[in-house]
Scaffold this active site. Structure first.
Site, PDB file in Angstrom:
ATOM      1  N   TYR A  94      -5.066 -17.148 -13.229  1.00 27.66           N
ATOM      2  CA  TYR A  94      -3.898 -17.085 -14.111  1.00 27.66           C
ATOM      3  C   TYR A  94      -2.722 -16.451 -13.390  1.00 27.66           C
ATOM      4  CZ  TYR A  94      -4.766 -12.056 -14.969  1.00 27.66           C
ATOM      5  OH  TYR A  94      -4.930 -10.700 -14.827  1.00 27.66           O
ATOM      6  N   CYS A  95      -1.528 -16.778 -13.871  1.00 28.18           N
ATOM      7  CA  CYS A  95      -0.304 -16.122 -13.418  1.00 28.18           C
ATOM      8  C   CYS A  95       0.456 -15.695 -14.671  1.00 28.18           C
ATOM      9  CB  CYS A  95       0.511 -17.017 -12.488  1.00 28.18           C
ATOM     10  SG  CYS A  95       0.997 -18.610 -13.189  1.00 28.18           S
TER      11      CYS A  95
END
Length: 350
Positions: A94-95
């Protein structure tokens, strides 16, 4: 290998590893518990790319940023985090919003042959999940609030309860602060508000709602952090169990538990200055003098007698609705064996 699919925050436990592709500063502010930080762009690189975007446009920012991303991905692929992973490894990446940073990492991982997936909506979706979990889980918990005058070793009782297999929500540990004016942990900064709430949500998710959950009675703020309002309200309505110790036992405990305050006498004196409006200039100046002299027995005895104890019962009755019907555990001393006995007595109350 399964096809790429949007993964919800609540499904993150199905993966072998959770990887945070954001910068170190973003990761430090808050992250999914247990996540590993493998930045696609570090903080300086993010600054450079952002400046290029605003000054020269999206193409130049992507050209320069793409080279940085490629170099960082190559480094991560050769690092211990990824170098020896088997073909069946399933990472979740994830970012910030589930965009280019995590997308690029997932693409390269899938080219290698791993079943990498991307967290839909990134950290922002996880943050919404945390808030929702607190709102939904708090009303269902069987809360038991451990209260007691300052120096009653409530935190140690919670630790003893944990050793006995009881469910405990240690808010002070989550906040890295003891909750009082002098409660800052030496050399340990408090987490961000978001990380504090993430820790609370993770603890609540791990709880069995059919069993009691013990928590120390706290004010709405622990140091500079705010306890989530749903939890504050649930604590106020919950059953109370009071740890009752003699003033002599409490003073002896405080002198041990807060002994480190004597290591920086001037800092202690400065913190006491915050009490001038409440206690008066003359009293606080006396306390500050004792702090500078290292006279902690005198200082703590008067703090108990003049500051903490006079406000204790009034504040408890005001904030805890079940205060009048509280149950009590009497302790003669606060040594290790006494605290263990107090924990056993708390459990016996059900």
């Amino acid at each position: 290998m399964s096809q790429p699919r949007p993964v919800r925050p609540e499904d993150r436990h199905a993966f072998d590893t959770v990887i945070d592709a954001r910068s170190p500063s973003e990761f430090a502010l808050d992250h999914i518990p247990g996540a590993i930080n493998c930045p696609v762009l570090d903080d300086e690189e993010r600054r450079i790319v952002g400046t290029l975007y605003h000054q020269q446009g999206a193409f130049e920012a992507r050209r320069v940023g793409g080279a940085m991303v490629a170099a960082n991905l190559a480094r991560h692929l050769q690092s211990p985090v990824m170098a020896e992973r088997p073909i069946k490894w399933k990472p979740l990446v994830y970012c910030w919003r589930g965009g280019l940073r995590s997308g690029s990492m997932v693409q390269w991982m899938r080219l290698v042959g791993w079943d990498a997936q991307q967290l839909a909506g990134g950290y922002k979706s996880f943050r919404k999940h945390v808030v929702t979990q607190i709102d939904q889980l708090v009303p269902a918990i069987q809360l038991r609030v451990i209260v007691g005058a300052t120096g009653s070793a409530k935190t140690r009782v919670l630790e003893a309860l944990t050793r006995r297999g009881a469910q405990v929500l240690d808010l002070e540990a989550a906040a890295c602060h003891k909750g009082s004016l002098l409660g800052a942990w030496p050399g340990v900064p408090q987490p961000s508000q978001k990380q504090f709430e993430t820790r609370i949500a993770a603890a609540l998710e791990a709880c069995d709602p059919t069993r009691p959950l013990y928590v120390e009675g706290e004010s709405p703020r622990i140091g500079r952090l705010s306890v989530p309002q749903p939890l504050v309200e649930r604590m106020r309505a919950a059953d109370c169990i009071e740890i009752r110790a003699t003033p002599e036992a409490r003073l002896a405990y405080l002198l041990t538990d807060y002994a480190y305050l004597g290591d920086d006498r001037e800092a202690l004196a400065e913190r006491l200055g915050a009490l001038k409006e409440m206690q008066g200039k003359e009293t606080v100046q006396r306390w500050q003098q004792w702090a500078r002299e290292g006279a902690l027995p005198l200082l703590f005895a008067e703090l108990m007698a003049l500051h903490y104890d006079p406000h204790y019962e009034r504040s408890q009755a005001k904030h805890f609705h079940a205060w009048a019907t509280r149950r009590s555990v009497e302790v003669g001393a606060l040594g290790a064996a006494d605290i263990d006995a107090a924990a056993e007595a708390v459990l016996a109350l059900g």
